[in-house]
Scaffold this motif. Sequence first.
Motif, PDB file in Angstrom:
ATOM      1  N   VAL A  70      30.915 -11.503  61.950  1.00  0.00           N
ATOM      2  CA  VAL A  70      30.579 -11.438  60.721  1.00  0.00           C
ATOM      3  C   VAL A  70      29.974 -12.824  60.157  1.00  0.00           C
ATOM      4  CG1 VAL A  70      32.629 -10.118  59.937  1.00  0.00           C
ATOM      5  CG2 VAL A  70      32.788 -12.315  59.686  1.00  0.00           C
ATOM      6  N   ASP A  71      29.768 -13.559  60.974  1.00  0.00           N
ATOM      7  CA  ASP A  71      28.924 -14.980  60.625  1.00  0.00           C
ATOM      8  C   ASP A  71      27.525 -14.876  61.520  1.00  0.00           C
ATOM      9  OD1 ASP A  71      31.143 -16.012  59.167  1.00  0.00           O
ATOM     10  OD2 ASP A  71      31.991 -16.958  61.004  1.00  0.00           O
ATOM     11  N   THR A  72      27.332 -13.705  62.196  1.00  0.00           N
ATOM     12  CA  THR A  72      26.029 -13.775  62.664  1.00  0.00           C
ATOM     13  C   THR A  72      25.125 -12.602  62.172  1.00  0.00           C
ATOM     14  OG1 THR A  72      26.769 -12.216  64.691  1.00  0.00           O
ATOM     15  CG2 THR A  72      26.864 -14.560  65.060  1.00  0.00           C
ATOM     16  N   TRP A  73      23.989 -12.634  62.358  1.00  0.00           N
ATOM     17  CA  TRP A  73      22.886 -11.620  61.911  1.00  0.00           C
ATOM     18  C   TRP A  73      23.173 -10.458  62.961  1.00  0.00           C
ATOM     19  CZ3 TRP A  73      17.488 -14.329  62.407  1.00  0.00           C
ATOM     20  CH2 TRP A  73      17.307 -14.683  63.904  1.00  0.00           C
ATOM     21  N   ARG A  74      22.536  -9.122  62.491  1.00  0.00           N
ATOM     22  CA  ARG A  74      22.670  -8.286  62.957  1.00  0.00           C
ATOM     23  C   ARG A  74      21.340  -7.124  63.169  1.00  0.00           C
ATOM     24  NH1 ARG A  74      27.722  -3.934  62.022  1.00  0.00           N
ATOM     25  NH2 ARG A  74      27.957  -2.884  63.930  1.00  0.00           N
ATOM     26  N   GLN A  75      21.217  -6.965  64.346  1.00  0.00           N
ATOM     27  CA  GLN A  75      19.793  -6.203  64.583  1.00  0.00           C
ATOM     28  C   GLN A  75      20.095  -4.763  64.214  1.00  0.00           C
ATOM     29  OE1 GLN A  75      18.604  -6.683  68.834  1.00  0.00           O
ATOM     30  NE2 GLN A  75      17.870  -8.918  68.399  1.00  0.00           N
ATOM     31  N   ALA A 134      27.553  -6.568  74.650  1.00  0.00           N
ATOM     32  CA  ALA A 134      26.607  -5.687  75.154  1.00  0.00           C
ATOM     33  C   ALA A 134      25.845  -4.729  73.899  1.00  0.00           C
ATOM     34  CB  ALA A 134      26.993  -4.839  76.137  1.00  0.00           C
ATOM     35  N   GLY A 135      24.563  -4.742  73.881  1.00  0.00           N
ATOM     36  CA  GLY A 135      24.062  -4.030  72.720  1.00  0.00           C
ATOM     37  C   GLY A 135      23.737  -4.877  71.606  1.00  0.00           C
ATOM     38  N   ALA A 136      24.232  -6.042  71.401  1.00  0.00           N
ATOM     39  CA  ALA A 136      24.118  -6.984  70.235  1.00  0.00           C
ATOM     40  C   ALA A 136      22.450  -7.322  70.271  1.00  0.00           C
ATOM     41  CB  ALA A 136      24.872  -8.290  70.331  1.00  0.00           C
ATOM     42  N   ASP A 137      21.937  -7.237  71.311  1.00  0.00           N
ATOM     43  CA  ASP A 137      20.359  -7.419  71.265  1.00  0.00           C
ATOM     44  C   ASP A 137      19.831  -6.397  71.969  1.00  0.00           C
ATOM     45  OD1 ASP A 137      17.702  -8.450  71.928  1.00  0.00           O
ATOM     46  OD2 ASP A 137      18.603 -10.416  72.249  1.00  0.00           O
ATOM     47  N   LEU A 138      18.876  -5.579  71.129  1.00  0.00           N
ATOM     48  CA  LEU A 138      18.447  -4.390  71.458  1.00  0.00           C
ATOM     49  C   LEU A 138      17.283  -4.343  72.281  1.00  0.00           C
ATOM     50  CD1 LEU A 138      18.529  -2.594  67.888  1.00  0.00           C
ATOM     51  CD2 LEU A 138      20.151  -2.445  69.772  1.00  0.00           C
ATOM     52  N   GLY A 139      16.760  -5.542  72.358  1.00  0.00           N
ATOM     53  CA  GLY A 139      15.524  -5.696  73.406  1.00  0.00           C
ATOM     54  C   GLY A 139      14.373  -5.121  73.073  1.00  0.00           C
ATOM     55  N   ILE A 140      14.075  -4.885  71.840  1.00  0.00           N
ATOM     56  CA  ILE A 140      12.934  -4.217  71.305  1.00  0.00           C
ATOM     57  C   ILE A 140      11.867  -4.987  71.245  1.00  0.00           C
ATOM     58  CG2 ILE A 140      11.854  -2.881  69.241  1.00  0.00           C
ATOM     59  CD1 ILE A 140      14.717  -1.744  68.935  1.00  0.00           C
ATOM     60  N   ARG A 141      10.583  -4.787  71.620  1.00  0.00           N
ATOM     61  CA  ARG A 141       9.250  -5.664  71.562  1.00  0.00           C
ATOM     62  C   ARG A 141       9.019  -5.897  70.082  1.00  0.00           C
ATOM     63  NH1 ARG A 141       3.631  -4.699  74.622  1.00  0.00           N
ATOM     64  NH2 ARG A 141       2.615  -6.512  74.131  1.00  0.00           N
ATOM     65  N   GLY A 142       8.690  -7.324  69.752  1.00  0.00           N
ATOM     66  CA  GLY A 142       8.481  -7.387  68.347  1.00  0.00           C
ATOM     67  C   GLY A 142       9.838  -7.875  67.438  1.00  0.00           C
ATOM     68  N   LEU A 143      10.785  -7.698  68.297  1.00  0.00           N
ATOM     69  CA  LEU A 143      11.876  -7.782  67.362  1.00  0.00           C
ATOM     70  C   LEU A 143      12.648  -9.069  67.774  1.00  0.00           C
ATOM     71  CD1 LEU A 143      14.560  -6.964  65.514  1.00  0.00           C
ATOM     72  CD2 LEU A 143      15.504  -5.788  67.596  1.00  0.00           C
ATOM     73  N   THR A 144      13.270 -10.108  66.769  1.00  0.00           N
ATOM     74  CA  THR A 144      13.799 -11.334  66.854  1.00  0.00           C
ATOM     75  C   THR A 144      14.692 -11.190  67.629  1.00  0.00           C
ATOM     76  OG1 THR A 144      12.931 -11.832  64.785  1.00  0.00           O
ATOM     77  CG2 THR A 144      14.638 -13.310  65.677  1.00  0.00           C
ATOM     78  N   SER A 145      15.016 -12.046  68.765  1.00  0.00           N
ATOM     79  CA  SER A 145      16.087 -12.194  69.660  1.00  0.00           C
ATOM     80  C   SER A 145      17.364 -12.518  69.004  1.00  0.00           C
ATOM     81  CB  SER A 145      15.862 -13.206  70.816  1.00  0.00           C
ATOM     82  OG  SER A 145      15.781 -14.488  70.352  1.00  0.00           O
ATOM     83  N   PHE A 146      18.260 -11.932  69.755  1.00  0.00           N
ATOM     84  CA  PHE A 146      19.781 -12.291  68.862  1.00  0.00           C
ATOM     85  C   PHE A 146      20.107 -13.800  68.884  1.00  0.00           C
ATOM     86  CE2 PHE A 146      24.406 -13.127  69.145  1.00  0.00           C
ATOM     87  CZ  PHE A 146      24.818 -12.520  67.944  1.00  0.00           C
ATOM     88  N   THR A 147      19.809 -14.501  69.850  1.00  0.00           N
ATOM     89  CA  THR A 147      19.999 -16.038  69.787  1.00  0.00           C
ATOM     90  C   THR A 147      18.474 -16.689  69.746  1.00  0.00           C
ATOM     91  OG1 THR A 147      21.993 -15.881  71.307  1.00  0.00           O
ATOM     92  CG2 THR A 147      20.781 -18.107  71.175  1.00  0.00           C
TER      93      THR A 147
END
Length: 543
Positions: free
Chosen positions: A489-494, A237-250
């Motif tokens: 550590v193998d994934t990007w981070r918003q 929870a919180g890995a995807d900030l859900g901000i408009r214009g921000l690339t989705s986590f997946t």
Amino acid sequence: MRGALAALGGLIAGLVALCVAELVSAAVRPEAGPVTAVGGAVIDRTPAPVKDFAVRNFGNDDKLVLQLGILALLALFAMAVGVASLRYRRVGSAAVLVFGAIGALAAVERPDGRLSDALPSVVGGLTACGVLYLLAGRLAFRPSPHGDRGADGTADEAGKAAETAGTGTGDAATAGTDSGTFDRRGFVIAATAAAAASAGAGLLGRRLNASGAAEAAASRRTIVLPAPSSPAEAVPAGADLGIRGLTSFTTPNKDFYRVDTALVVPRVDAGKWRLRIHGKGVARPLTVGFQDLLQRKLIERDITLTCVSNEVGGPYVGNARWIGVPLADLLREAGVRPPSKGGPADQLVSRSVDGMTIGTPVDAVMDGRDAILAVGMNGEPLPFDHGFPVRMVVPGLYGYVSACKWLEDLELTTFADYDAYWVKRDWSREAPVKTQSRIDTPRPFASPKAGPVTVAGVAWAQHRGIERVEVRVDGGEWNPAELAAEDSVDTWRQWMWEWPATPGNHTLEVRATDRDGDTQTDKRVGTVPNGATGRHSVVVAVD
């Protein structure tokens, strides 16, 4: 009029060459078609800066642009040859064979080239040569039916020359005087017949080639991916900030970047697919099929992939949930030991069905990271564009040294003994992903309102992880951004930062620091030879 018809005749001959080659390629393989072969040869010989320019400016359409360029050049060449055949019928017609020879040579010299790959271009060129010779003959001048005759009723000298031009053979048939008439009706009939027949041949060839692709598609539709023995943890929870214009986590499969050299996406039947593991230090060579892999221990992991062609702030990075077989397990089963434990091979060369070769450090594959032979992507079998039926995924390395698609062969060797495809083209042998960050919102040249403005983006340092992200405005002090929850550590981070924006033009700049303590440098370096460096920035105009 004759010149225009001659150019049209050349175009029709070019069409014949392509369509006949398409039909013959159905009996050989789709990759042997002349446009594909020549396009592949162009890609193979393209300098790295030009390749980067194409990827940067055309993105996933770079191959379409190349194919259209090849077709445009072929059309110009064909028209020129058609016009030349008016005066030099034999030489002009034979010039069509040049295109066939180029296609044949390009097909054979491809990394996966075979002698039989020359056949489509050769047959297409020979057929086009005959068609152009026929059409050029219809454009030769013949005596006028109404005369140019002397008082005694015999043909004058010009008429005799025209008659010779109309009834002779070879170059003499088209080198006579420009008097009399030519067989316009015969040309139209012959040209129409040739165009119709070639179009039919081309459509039949496409249909036959599509039948093989249909079998591969059918094999993909029947696959049901087993539940992994080691499933991925739920995205925090919180890995995807859900901000408009921000690339989705997946990244959805349809949006995942694609950068490769395949003009024709390989369509491999999973039922016929085999993988061979062999080479230095392989005590027990292995050959496995697709079902063999599905019956093994499967793991599922979220892993971010990055292309080395990604410029600072570029789009060629994406995150997906992969499922597959741990690659280290297969290598150990074959008796492989990494060089750090005394093994003789330090390079794992992966080969694609299209001839691509990629070299990966054996130690990186066997050091405990989740290097896998992926069979699934985001809950479904791999899409064809992304390597169906099997591809490699190795976190922490750029794709050109780790992420072979349409995999069919793994060979253990050394970096001293073998240079893979991109290494031969001046890219580095080893290429760990560099720490990078990107501003997704606001977009460049946006016009936000004064007051609180959300600045957000993504940062990545695969297999090291992101420790912090900072943002600054107009070269001022760095401000710490809020990091989203970390998946691994193998994934990007918003990340995000609330900016108290003031009216005027401003430059926003971002930098990231990885878990090793390394912070992005401000020194701009291009993608060659092992990835770009520098900091991403955007200019905005606040109202």
